[in-house]
Design a protein around this motif. Structure first.
Motif, PDB file in Angstrom:
ATOM      1  N   SER A 172      -1.654  15.111   2.038  1.00  0.00           N
ATOM      2  CA  SER A 172      -1.615  15.482   0.798  1.00  0.00           C
ATOM      3  C   SER A 172      -2.913  15.448   0.039  1.00  0.00           C
ATOM      4  CB  SER A 172      -0.597  14.214   0.102  1.00  0.00           C
ATOM      5  OG  SER A 172      -1.216  13.124   0.124  1.00  0.00           O
ATOM      6  N   ALA A 224     -10.740  19.422   7.618  1.00  0.00           N
ATOM      7  CA  ALA A 224      -9.975  19.087   8.842  1.00  0.00           C
ATOM      8  C   ALA A 224      -9.417  20.126   9.810  1.00  0.00           C
ATOM      9  CB  ALA A 224      -8.639  18.230   7.996  1.00  0.00           C
ATOM     10  N   LEU A 249      -8.333   9.699  -1.900  1.00  0.00           N
ATOM     11  CA  LEU A 249      -8.295   8.321  -1.580  1.00  0.00           C
ATOM     12  C   LEU A 249      -8.986   7.915  -0.092  1.00  0.00           C
ATOM     13  CD1 LEU A 249      -5.525   6.850  -3.453  1.00  0.00           C
ATOM     14  CD2 LEU A 249      -7.681   6.120  -4.009  1.00  0.00           C
ATOM     15  N   ASP A 288     -13.905  17.027   0.828  1.00  0.00           N
ATOM     16  CA  ASP A 288     -14.326  18.166   0.470  1.00  0.00           C
ATOM     17  C   ASP A 288     -13.681  18.716  -1.097  1.00  0.00           C
ATOM     18  OD1 ASP A 288     -16.154  19.261   2.559  1.00  0.00           O
ATOM     19  OD2 ASP A 288     -14.258  19.067   3.533  1.00  0.00           O
ATOM     20  N   ARG A 293       0.962  -1.173   0.097  1.00  0.00           N
ATOM     21  CA  ARG A 293      -0.056  -0.173   0.119  1.00  0.00           C
ATOM     22  C   ARG A 293       0.852   1.147  -0.020  1.00  0.00           C
ATOM     23  NH1 ARG A 293      -5.457   1.487   1.642  1.00  0.00           N
ATOM     24  NH2 ARG A 293      -5.679  -0.677   1.438  1.00  0.00           N
ATOM     25  N   PHE A 294       0.649   2.251  -0.878  1.00  0.00           N
ATOM     26  CA  PHE A 294       1.158   3.640  -0.882  1.00  0.00           C
ATOM     27  C   PHE A 294       0.886   4.340   0.594  1.00  0.00           C
ATOM     28  CE2 PHE A 294       0.898   2.955  -5.507  1.00  0.00           C
ATOM     29  CZ  PHE A 294       2.078   2.643  -5.640  1.00  0.00           C
ATOM     30  N   ILE A 354      -1.393   8.202  -7.737  1.00  0.00           N
ATOM     31  CA  ILE A 354      -1.720   9.205  -8.222  1.00  0.00           C
ATOM     32  C   ILE A 354      -0.523  10.170  -8.412  1.00  0.00           C
ATOM     33  CG2 ILE A 354      -2.986  11.523  -7.758  1.00  0.00           C
ATOM     34  CD1 ILE A 354      -5.163   9.575  -6.063  1.00  0.00           C
ATOM     35  N   LYS A 407     -19.853  25.164   2.679  1.00  0.00           N
ATOM     36  CA  LYS A 407     -19.760  24.031   3.580  1.00  0.00           C
ATOM     37  C   LYS A 407     -20.793  24.093   4.876  1.00  0.00           C
ATOM     38  CE  LYS A 407     -16.899  20.775   5.802  1.00  0.00           C
ATOM     39  NZ  LYS A 407     -15.222  20.059   5.976  1.00  0.00           N
ATOM     40  N   ALA A 456       1.280   8.496   2.151  1.00  0.00           N
ATOM     41  CA  ALA A 456       1.727   9.958   1.840  1.00  0.00           C
ATOM     42  C   ALA A 456       1.877  10.490   3.331  1.00  0.00           C
ATOM     43  CB  ALA A 456       0.977  10.582   0.964  1.00  0.00           C
ATOM     44  N   GLY A 457       0.889  11.434   3.498  1.00  0.00           N
ATOM     45  CA  GLY A 457       0.901  12.022   4.975  1.00  0.00           C
ATOM     46  C   GLY A 457       0.394  11.096   6.062  1.00  0.00           C
ATOM     47  N   GLY A 458      -0.082   9.879   5.547  1.00  0.00           N
ATOM     48  CA  GLY A 458      -0.556   9.028   6.879  1.00  0.00           C
ATOM     49  C   GLY A 458      -1.498   9.407   7.574  1.00  0.00           C
ATOM     50  N   THR A 459      -2.418  10.532   7.187  1.00  0.00           N
ATOM     51  CA  THR A 459      -3.356  11.202   8.461  1.00  0.00           C
ATOM     52  C   THR A 459      -4.701  10.440   8.660  1.00  0.00           C
ATOM     53  OG1 THR A 459      -4.147  12.476   6.875  1.00  0.00           O
ATOM     54  CG2 THR A 459      -2.431  13.470   8.144  1.00  0.00           C
ATOM     55  N   THR A 460      -5.025   9.532   7.277  1.00  0.00           N
ATOM     56  CA  THR A 460      -5.887   8.839   7.523  1.00  0.00           C
ATOM     57  C   THR A 460      -5.908   7.245   7.372  1.00  0.00           C
ATOM     58  OG1 THR A 460      -8.264   8.224   6.716  1.00  0.00           O
ATOM     59  CG2 THR A 460      -6.752   8.893   5.069  1.00  0.00           C
ATOM     60  N   LEU A 461      -4.566   6.897   6.665  1.00  0.00           N
ATOM     61  CA  LEU A 461      -4.374   5.529   6.718  1.00  0.00           C
ATOM     62  C   LEU A 461      -3.854   4.830   8.042  1.00  0.00           C
ATOM     63  CD1 LEU A 461      -3.872   2.740   4.903  1.00  0.00           C
ATOM     64  CD2 LEU A 461      -1.753   3.751   4.395  1.00  0.00           C
ATOM     65  N   ASN A 499      -5.871  12.853   0.074  1.00  0.00           N
ATOM     66  CA  ASN A 499      -7.297  13.217   0.225  1.00  0.00           C
ATOM     67  C   ASN A 499      -8.270  12.680  -0.598  1.00  0.00           C
ATOM     68  OD1 ASN A 499      -9.648  15.181  -0.100  1.00  0.00           O
ATOM     69  ND2 ASN A 499      -8.617  15.825   1.760  1.00  0.00           N
TER      70      ASN A 499
HETATM   71  C1  LIG Z   1      -9.769  14.408  12.397  1.00  0.00           C
HETATM   72  C2  LIG Z   1      -9.760  14.367  10.909  1.00  0.00           C
HETATM   73  C3  LIG Z   1     -10.605  15.230  10.447  1.00  0.00           C
HETATM   74  C4  LIG Z   1     -10.834  15.580   9.022  1.00  0.00           C
HETATM   75  N1  LIG Z   1     -11.758  16.324   8.266  1.00  0.00           N
HETATM   76  C5  LIG Z   1     -11.816  16.475   7.163  1.00  0.00           C
HETATM   77  C6  LIG Z   1     -12.849  17.252   6.281  1.00  0.00           C
HETATM   78  O1  LIG Z   1     -13.517  17.852   7.022  1.00  0.00           O
HETATM   79  N2  LIG Z   1     -12.577  17.334   5.006  1.00  0.00           N
HETATM   80  C7  LIG Z   1     -11.850  16.352   4.326  1.00  0.00           C
HETATM   81  O2  LIG Z   1     -11.716  16.425   2.977  1.00  0.00           O
HETATM   82  N3  LIG Z   1     -11.108  15.739   4.716  1.00  0.00           N
HETATM   83  C8  LIG Z   1     -10.797  15.580   6.333  1.00  0.00           C
HETATM   84  N4  LIG Z   1     -10.084  14.713   6.921  1.00  0.00           N
HETATM   85  C9  LIG Z   1      -9.043  13.694   5.819  1.00  0.00           C
HETATM   86  C10 LIG Z   1      -7.954  14.281   5.792  1.00  0.00           C
HETATM   87  O3  LIG Z   1      -8.141  15.230   4.712  1.00  0.00           O
HETATM   88  C11 LIG Z   1      -7.140  13.145   5.110  1.00  0.00           C
HETATM   89  O4  LIG Z   1      -6.904  12.342   6.179  1.00  0.00           O
HETATM   90  C12 LIG Z   1      -6.049  13.487   4.134  1.00  0.00           C
HETATM   91  O5  LIG Z   1      -6.292  14.552   3.187  1.00  0.00           O
HETATM   92  C13 LIG Z   1      -5.281  12.049   3.724  1.00  0.00           C
HETATM   93  O6  LIG Z   1      -4.125  12.427   2.900  1.00  0.00           O
HETATM   94  P1  LIG Z   1      -2.749  11.796   3.554  1.00  0.00           P
HETATM   95  O7  LIG Z   1      -1.736  12.279   2.486  1.00  0.00           O
HETATM   96  O8  LIG Z   1      -2.637  11.995   4.815  1.00  0.00           O
HETATM   97  O9  LIG Z   1      -3.152  10.373   3.098  1.00  0.00           O
HETATM   98  P2  LIG Z   1      -2.745   9.092   3.757  1.00  0.00           P
HETATM   99  O10 LIG Z   1      -3.368   8.530   4.895  1.00  0.00           O
HETATM  100  O11 LIG Z   1      -1.309   8.868   3.407  1.00  0.00           O
HETATM  101  O12 LIG Z   1      -3.270   7.884   2.478  1.00  0.00           O
HETATM  102  C14 LIG Z   1      -4.708   7.912   2.212  1.00  0.00           C
HETATM  103  C15 LIG Z   1      -4.888   6.687   1.100  1.00  0.00           C
HETATM  104  O13 LIG Z   1      -4.392   7.140   0.034  1.00  0.00           O
HETATM  105  C16 LIG Z   1      -3.581   6.225  -0.405  1.00  0.00           C
HETATM  106  N5  LIG Z   1      -2.395   7.327  -1.183  1.00  0.00           N
HETATM  107  C17 LIG Z   1      -1.881   8.275  -0.616  1.00  0.00           C
HETATM  108  N6  LIG Z   1      -1.235   9.001  -1.500  1.00  0.00           N
HETATM  109  C18 LIG Z   1      -1.216   8.198  -2.615  1.00  0.00           C
HETATM  110  C19 LIG Z   1      -0.631   8.537  -3.937  1.00  0.00           C
HETATM  111  N7  LIG Z   1      -0.016   9.547  -4.164  1.00  0.00           N
HETATM  112  N8  LIG Z   1      -0.959   7.635  -4.825  1.00  0.00           N
HETATM  113  C20 LIG Z   1      -1.937   6.424  -4.585  1.00  0.00           C
HETATM  114  N9  LIG Z   1      -2.478   6.291  -3.302  1.00  0.00           N
HETATM  115  C21 LIG Z   1      -2.213   7.166  -2.389  1.00  0.00           C
HETATM  116  C22 LIG Z   1      -2.980   5.369   0.828  1.00  0.00           C
HETATM  117  O14 LIG Z   1      -2.812   4.114   0.343  1.00  0.00           O
HETATM  118  C23 LIG Z   1      -4.253   5.538   1.579  1.00  0.00           C
HETATM  119  O15 LIG Z   1      -5.090   4.435   0.947  1.00  0.00           O
HETATM  120  C24 LIG Z   1      -9.804  14.634   8.008  1.00  0.00           C
HETATM  121  C25 LIG Z   1      -8.712  13.640   8.553  1.00  0.00           C
HETATM  122  C26 LIG Z   1      -8.926  13.466  10.198  1.00  0.00           C
HETATM  123  C27 LIG Z   1      -8.042  12.543  10.747  1.00  0.00           C
END
Ligand SMILES: Cc1cc2nc3c(=O)[nH]c(=O)nc-3n(C[C@H](O)[C@H](O)[C@H](O)COP(=O)(O)OP(=O)(O)OC[C@H]3O[C@@H](n4cnc5c(N)ncnc54)[C@H](O)[C@@H]3O)c2cc1C
Length: 334
Positions: free
Chosen positions: A109, A100, A115, A168, A27-28, A216, A234, A30-35, A113
């Motif tokens: 990232s 967020a 995904l 969003d 699994r890829f 992506i 919103k 990026a920021g890890g904030t949701t994975l 977002n």
């Molecule tokens: C408390 C909280 C509140 C939030 N509120 C909102 C909100 O109001 N609105 C909103 O839109 N979002 C909200 N979020 C979500 C937040 O925007 C996402 O967690 C964030 O955008 C994910 O980006 P990331 O880089 O951390 O992804 P990651 O956690 O790193 O990855 C998320 C998914 O994407 C995949 N991935 C990541 N990068 C790539 C790539 N380049 N190519 C292929 N696959 C990839 C990973 O495998 C995983 O499945 C919230 C999150 C939290 C924790």
């Protein structure tokens, strides 16, 4: 959390090759904030993480030429604050700035977002058999359809799933006819963001149009004049740090005080980022005032199918669309 191996490729090609070589369980990240959240909840169980966040050169924002090209690793905060995005596409900037929290936006990232998975409480809280969920355990059933569905979708639902698509940013991208640039073992391709998301139907676990090993690389937004007369509106339970109950991304192309073309997409109310084409058609050639804006908002929800606790959503959503249209028309006069 279950154990996993961690890999840091230096280039996209290396990342894709690594994914192919590992295969099952890769699994890829990026920021890890949701994975990482979902891994702690034991919903996601990758055995090998490929950290694309360390790859250089995938975070650029290029506003020269006919398109705005945003690298997948650009942070939500960087895109929201970019001067060209603020000037030419307020809808994109606002969709990110209203999501967020500042800490998350600095880390997350824009590719990740796209995904993120649903915030449906039955999806997130039912591990171990407490609640069935067809997204989490395909074929197990859906506790939300007969359950507490205040936050669930009213558009695009099926008997197998009514979970809301949470992001969003994808809603704003759909309104602007943006494309997602994917790179994978079979090469590169461009896909409309709208087609990147799938309706739940009988297979709610198949959420994205993504082939194995595809990453992506960027999103590409056509530059159109309507981008400047745009907004993301919103409504949520709290004014910050909360997902949408109903949202609308709107952009207007105006001519002599009348709407030449409207673009409208909905969030917080549907199982995927939802383009409201009926509402767009209704506005073509119209003079935009409070009444026509509300008519368009109601047209956007003509096919809504609310459940037991979310009958308020179509009217709330219609008013969100109407307010967004009135903000956008004001901007078209600036
Ligand atoms: C408390 C909280 C509140 C939030 N509120 C909102 C909100 O109001 N609105 C909103 O839109 N979002 C909200 N979020 C979500 C937040 O925007 C996402 O967690 C964030 O955008 C994910 O980006 P990331 O880089 O951390 O992804 P990651 O956690 O790193 O990855 C998320 C998914 O994407 C995949 N991935 C990541 N990068 C790539 C790539 N380049 N190519 C292929 N696959 C990839 C990973 O495998 C995983 O499945 C919230 C999150 C939290 C924790």
């Amino acid at each position: 959390m279950r154990p996993f191996s961690f890999h840091r490729p230096a280039t996209p090609d290396e990342a894709i090759a690594l994914f192919e070589a590992i295969g099952e369980g890769a699994r890829f990240v990026a920021g890890g904030t949701t994975l990482f959240d979902l891994m702690k909840l034991d919903i996601e169980r990758p055995r090998h993480l490929i950290d694309v966040g360390a790859i250089r050169g995938l975070d650029g924002i290029d506003a020269d030429g006919d398109t705005l090209r945003i690298g997948a690793l650009a942070t939500m905060a960087a895109v929201a604050a970019h001067p060209a995005v603020l000037r030419d596409f307020p809808v994109l900037s606002e969709s990110l700035a209203r999501a967020a929290s500042p800490q998350l936006r600095n880390m997350a990232s824009v590719g990740g977002n796209l995904l993120q998975r649903t915030r449906c409480p039955y999806f997130r809280n039912g591990v171990g058999g407490a609640y069935p969920c067809n997204k989490r355990e395909p074929g197990s059933g859906c506790a939300a359809v007969e359950g507490l569905d205040r936050g669930q979708a009213v558009l695009g639902t099926s008997a197998a799933c009514n979970a809301v698509s949470p992001g969003d940013w994808p809603v704003a991208l759909v309104a602007m006819d943006a494309l997602v640039e994917l790179r994978g073992p079979l090469g590169q391709r461009l896909l409309p963001v709208e087609e990147f998301y799938r309706l739940p139907g009988d297979t709610p676990h198949e959420e994205f149009t993504l082939r194995p090993g595809e990453m992506i690389a960027a999103v590409v937004v056509p530059k159109v004049a309507a981008g400047r007369a745009s907004t993301y509106h919103k409504i949520r339970d709290r004014e910050s740090f909360s997902f949408a109950l109903a949202s609308a991304a709107v952009a207007l192309d105006m001519e002599g005080g009348r709407v030449r073309r409207a673009r409208i997409a909905l969030g917080g109310v549907a199982t995927k980022p939802w383009r409201a084409r009926e509402a767009e058609r209704l506005l073509a050639g119209m003079n935009l005032d409070v009444e026509t804006a509300l008519d368009a908002g109601r047209a956007a929800f003509a096919d809504a199918r609310p459940g037991r606790h979310n009958a308020f959503k179509p009217e709330l959503g219609a008013r969100v669309v109407a307010d967004a249209l009135l903000i956008a028309v004001e901007r078209s006069r600036a």
